[in-house]
Scaffold this active site. Structure first.
Site, PDB file in Angstrom:
ATOM      1  N   CYS A 132       0.839  -1.197   0.000  1.00 41.96           N
ATOM      2  CA  CYS A 132       0.000   0.000   0.000  1.00 41.96           C
ATOM      3  C   CYS A 132       0.874   1.247   0.000  1.00 41.96           C
ATOM      4  CB  CYS A 132      -0.931   0.002   1.216  1.00 41.96           C
ATOM      5  SG  CYS A 132      -2.033   1.425   1.286  1.00 41.96           S
ATOM      6  N   CYS A 135      -0.433   4.143   2.095  1.00 43.51           N
ATOM      7  CA  CYS A 135      -0.303   3.904   3.535  1.00 43.51           C
ATOM      8  C   CYS A 135       1.129   4.158   4.014  1.00 43.51           C
ATOM      9  CB  CYS A 135      -0.673   2.458   3.879  1.00 43.51           C
ATOM     10  SG  CYS A 135      -2.323   1.935   3.398  1.00 43.51           S
ATOM     11  N   ASP A 136       2.101   3.675   3.246  1.00 39.79           N
ATOM     12  CA  ASP A 136       3.483   3.622   3.725  1.00 39.79           C
ATOM     13  C   ASP A 136       4.468   4.510   2.978  1.00 39.79           C
ATOM     14  OD1 ASP A 136       2.623   1.667   5.528  1.00 39.79           O
ATOM     15  OD2 ASP A 136       2.990   0.047   4.102  1.00 39.79           O
TER      16      ASP A 136
END
Length: 304
Positions: A132, A135-136
């Site tokens: 992701c 997300c990261d």
């Protein structure tokens, strides 16, 4: 036999949020989880994109949400759901050991990122291996990273990461991308994005964290190594919904067909989170779905 108002299949963010909302509405809820409560987010080392929480680990977030649901009165069962049936107007959730009756069901079974299946991949999840980018990605600011994939998700991930990272290698096993040409053109115009075509990742390098990748050119079979601090795998997600295909409609990819109200083709079954048809799959949208699905289930119960 005990009757629950809402049976929730899946203990990720969507399922646990649904339990919180269901309990607060005075309904008896039970969450079924076959593996780890929290779902995919539980393995994230840092969560910094959830509103109101500046930074928290995925495990801490999951534990807090589970505790909140339990404190509200939700019951939990560590068991894999293998089938859902309707018997005389009652939804029966079946596990390997028992059958439990519910008036309504929320399917929040999540998805599993499709894996590369290469050495070090599983061991380094959260230590440079990610599925992701949104997300990261911010954790790799100023570093070199790679994205593996050729569809829209991979192209969008590469574009997103190019705003944070020093260099982004976009690796694809074919000589042309499957994604939209307009996205490809955007990436071609970025100086810090490099296309690595006709190539696959043979191995991830690193002991405790990702330090590089071993690539194989499919045409020449020559191997090469690139130094990166992270690899974002974007080769698709796999929903685990085949077992529900007999009672709710699925799309051609296996996602539960549902609208923004989270209603499915069955009036007593609702879908929440990544397992359903939707455009955006994030922690925030999973929680939002859980709330919507629980309130929709409560609305159904109010008129029965």
């Amino acid at each position: 036999m005990k009757m629950y108002d809402i049976g929730i299949v899946g203990g990720g963010a969507a399922g646990m949020t649904a339990a919180v909302y269901g309990q607060r509405a005075g309904k008896r809820t039970i969450i079924f989880e076959g593996t780890t409560f929290g779902g995919q987010i539980a393995s994230s080392l840092h969560v910094e994109n959830y509103p109101g929480i500046a930074s928290i680990s995925g495990a801490e977030f999951s534990f807090a949400l589970l505790k909140q649901a339990k404190d509200q009165g939700a019951e939990t069962k560590q068991a894999q759901v293998i089938d859902i049936k309707e018997i005389d107007g009652v939804m029966v959730i079946q596990t390997a050991d028992e059958k439990i009756s519910c008036k309504t069901v929320i399917i929040a079974s999540g998805v599993t990122p499709r894996k590369l299946g290469i050495p070090k991949e599983r061991e380094l999840i959260g230590a440079g291996v990610s599925y992701c980018a949104t997300c990261d990605g911010a954790f790799f600011r100023g570093l070199d990273v790679a994205v593996n994939g050729g569809g829209n998700t991979a192209l969008e991930d590469a574009e997103f990461l190019s705003n944070y990272c020093n260099r982004v290698y976009l690796i694809h096993r074919r000589d042309a991308f499957r994604g939209e040409e307009s996205l490809v053109e955007v990436l071609r115009g970025k100086e810090n994005v490099e296309f690595v075509l006709n190539s696959t990742i043979k191995e991830i390098v690193g002991e405790t964290e990702v330090t590089g990748l071993v690539l194989v050119n499919k045409e020449t079979e020559a191997e090469s190594t690139i130094d990166v601090s992270g690899v974002f795998v974007a080769i698709g997600q796999v929903p685990d919904n085949e077992r529900f295909g007999g009672i709710v409609s699925l799309d051609s990819y296996g996602f539960v067909l549902s609208a923004e109200d989270c209603m499915t083709s069955h009036p007593q079954i609702f879908a929440a989170g990544d397992c359903r048809t939707k455009e955006v799959r994030q922690l925030t949208t999973a929680a939002a779905d859980g709330a919507v699905a629980a309130l929709a289930a409560c609305k159904y119960l109010a008129f029965r």
